[in-house]
Scaffold this motif. Structure first.
Motif, PDB file in Angstrom:
ATOM      1  N   MET A 113       0.818  -1.218   0.000  1.00  0.00           N
ATOM      2  CA  MET A 113       0.000   0.000   0.000  1.00  0.00           C
ATOM      3  C   MET A 113       0.850   1.265   0.000  1.00  0.00           C
ATOM      4  N   THR A 114       2.108   1.154   0.395  1.00  0.00           N
ATOM      5  CA  THR A 114       2.978   2.330   0.461  1.00  0.00           C
ATOM      6  C   THR A 114       3.854   2.496  -0.784  1.00  0.00           C
ATOM      7  N   CYS A 115       3.836   1.522  -1.657  1.00  0.00           N
ATOM      8  CA  CYS A 115       4.672   1.592  -2.864  1.00  0.00           C
ATOM      9  C   CYS A 115       4.139   2.635  -3.841  1.00  0.00           C
ATOM     10  N   PRO A 116       5.039   3.311  -4.541  1.00  0.00           N
ATOM     11  CA  PRO A 116       4.597   4.281  -5.553  1.00  0.00           C
ATOM     12  C   PRO A 116       3.726   3.645  -6.641  1.00  0.00           C
ATOM     13  N   GLN A 117       3.930   2.382  -6.919  1.00  0.00           N
ATOM     14  CA  GLN A 117       3.157   1.696  -7.956  1.00  0.00           C
ATOM     15  C   GLN A 117       1.849   1.107  -7.438  1.00  0.00           C
ATOM     16  N   ARG A 118       1.426   1.498  -6.254  1.00  0.00           N
ATOM     17  CA  ARG A 118       0.252   0.885  -5.623  1.00  0.00           C
ATOM     18  C   ARG A 118      -1.011   0.987  -6.469  1.00  0.00           C
ATOM     19  N   SER A 119      -1.082   1.964  -7.345  1.00  0.00           N
ATOM     20  CA  SER A 119      -2.283   2.094  -8.181  1.00  0.00           C
ATOM     21  C   SER A 119      -2.409   0.922  -9.158  1.00  0.00           C
ATOM     22  N   LEU A 120      -1.309   0.250  -9.452  1.00  0.00           N
ATOM     23  CA  LEU A 120      -1.343  -0.875 -10.382  1.00  0.00           C
ATOM     24  C   LEU A 120      -1.988  -2.118  -9.778  1.00  0.00           C
ATOM     25  N   TRP A 121      -1.985  -2.233  -8.454  1.00  0.00           N
ATOM     26  CA  TRP A 121      -2.592  -3.399  -7.817  1.00  0.00           C
ATOM     27  C   TRP A 121      -3.589  -3.007  -6.728  1.00  0.00           C
ATOM     28  N   GLY A 122      -3.942  -1.747  -6.659  1.00  0.00           N
ATOM     29  CA  GLY A 122      -4.849  -1.273  -5.604  1.00  0.00           C
ATOM     30  C   GLY A 122      -6.211  -1.938  -5.620  1.00  0.00           C
ATOM     31  N   VAL A 123      -6.824  -2.053  -6.789  1.00  0.00           N
ATOM     32  CA  VAL A 123      -8.152  -2.672  -6.883  1.00  0.00           C
ATOM     33  C   VAL A 123      -8.086  -4.130  -6.454  1.00  0.00           C
ATOM     34  N   THR A 124      -7.067  -4.825  -6.907  1.00  0.00           N
ATOM     35  CA  THR A 124      -6.905  -6.231  -6.535  1.00  0.00           C
ATOM     36  C   THR A 124      -6.719  -6.375  -5.033  1.00  0.00           C
ATOM     37  N   MET A 125      -5.956  -5.469  -4.428  1.00  0.00           N
ATOM     38  CA  MET A 125      -5.742  -5.533  -2.975  1.00  0.00           C
ATOM     39  C   MET A 125      -7.050  -5.314  -2.219  1.00  0.00           C
ATOM     40  N   VAL A 126      -7.856  -4.366  -2.676  1.00  0.00           N
ATOM     41  CA  VAL A 126      -9.137  -4.113  -2.015  1.00  0.00           C
ATOM     42  C   VAL A 126     -10.015  -5.356  -2.093  1.00  0.00           C
ATOM     43  N   GLN A 127     -10.052  -5.992  -3.255  1.00  0.00           N
ATOM     44  CA  GLN A 127     -10.840  -7.213  -3.414  1.00  0.00           C
ATOM     45  C   GLN A 127     -10.309  -8.332  -2.517  1.00  0.00           C
ATOM     46  N   LEU A 128      -8.999  -8.462  -2.440  1.00  0.00           N
ATOM     47  CA  LEU A 128      -8.382  -9.489  -1.600  1.00  0.00           C
ATOM     48  C   LEU A 128      -8.692  -9.245  -0.124  1.00  0.00           C
ATOM     49  N   ILE A 129      -8.544  -8.020   0.320  1.00  0.00           N
ATOM     50  CA  ILE A 129      -8.827  -7.689   1.723  1.00  0.00           C
ATOM     51  C   ILE A 129     -10.302  -7.934   2.046  1.00  0.00           C
ATOM     52  N   ALA A 130     -11.184  -7.597   1.107  1.00  0.00           N
ATOM     53  CA  ALA A 130     -12.613  -7.846   1.319  1.00  0.00           C
ATOM     54  C   ALA A 130     -12.880  -9.339   1.498  1.00  0.00           C
ATOM     55  N   LEU A 131     -12.195 -10.174   0.725  1.00  0.00           N
ATOM     56  CA  LEU A 131     -12.378 -11.620   0.866  1.00  0.00           C
ATOM     57  C   LEU A 131     -11.773 -12.152   2.158  1.00  0.00           C
TER      58      LEU A 131
END
Length: 164
Positions: free
Chosen positions: A79-97
């Motif tokens: 979440m702190t990486c500059p490239q976080r926008s590239l995997w942000g949606v996937t992370m939100v979905q993963l955290i929700a699961l």
């Protein structure tokens, strides 16, 4: 999968687009695995018996293993990486699961306990909450630092990490 993501982050301080795709694909794989409904999971693998005689679901076993591998610390780091926008949606979905079967009140209680523990540690060290934390030098890693919810069984590879 978690160890592979850690390896990518440890040994490649500047993430190339290819490495970013690899991180996102790993997160997608974890998301897809956790998205399998429990009713279908028993065809792949029967429910496991715990020591107490009750059955443990495959989803809970997978989640338990992910947390043993410090998926929580890895996600916080990503979440702190500059490239976080590239995997942000996937992370939100993963955290929700990951937290789909948790009651909001339980999560609120745990979060309050964590905040209280964080505040008491800060006041015990005579630190000001307005002062930015000192950057550690040496082999310290943002993914491997301890927090009030971690236990002594967490172990990582002491590799040196730099910013994403």
């Amino acid at each position: 999968v978690v160890e592979y993501m850690k390896h990518i982050l440890e040994w490649d301080p500047k993430l190339s687009p290819h490495k970013c795709d690899q991180i996102n694909n790993c997160l997608l794989l974890l998301r897809n695995i956790l998205h399998i409904p429990e009713s279908h999971a028993h065809f792949l693998m029967p429910r496991l018996q715990s020591g107490g005689g009750h059955q443990v679901s495959m989803q809970n076993t997978i989640l338990w293993n992910l947390f043993i591998q410090s998926i929580d610390k890895l996600l916080l780091y990503l979440m702190t990486c500059p490239q976080r926008s590239l995997w942000g949606v996937t992370m939100v979905q993963l955290i929700a699961l990951i937290y789909k079967d948790q009651h909001v009140s339980t999560l609120q209680k745990l979060l309050n306990l964590w905040f209280e523990a964080s505040l008491s540690e800060s006041s015990d060290d005579n630190e000001s909450n307005t002062t930015p934390p000192k950057q550690a030098s040496g082999d310290s890693s943002p993914m491997l630092t301890s927090d009030p919810t971690s236990d002594s069984s967490d172990n990582g590879s002491g590799g040196k990490k730099e910013s994403c």
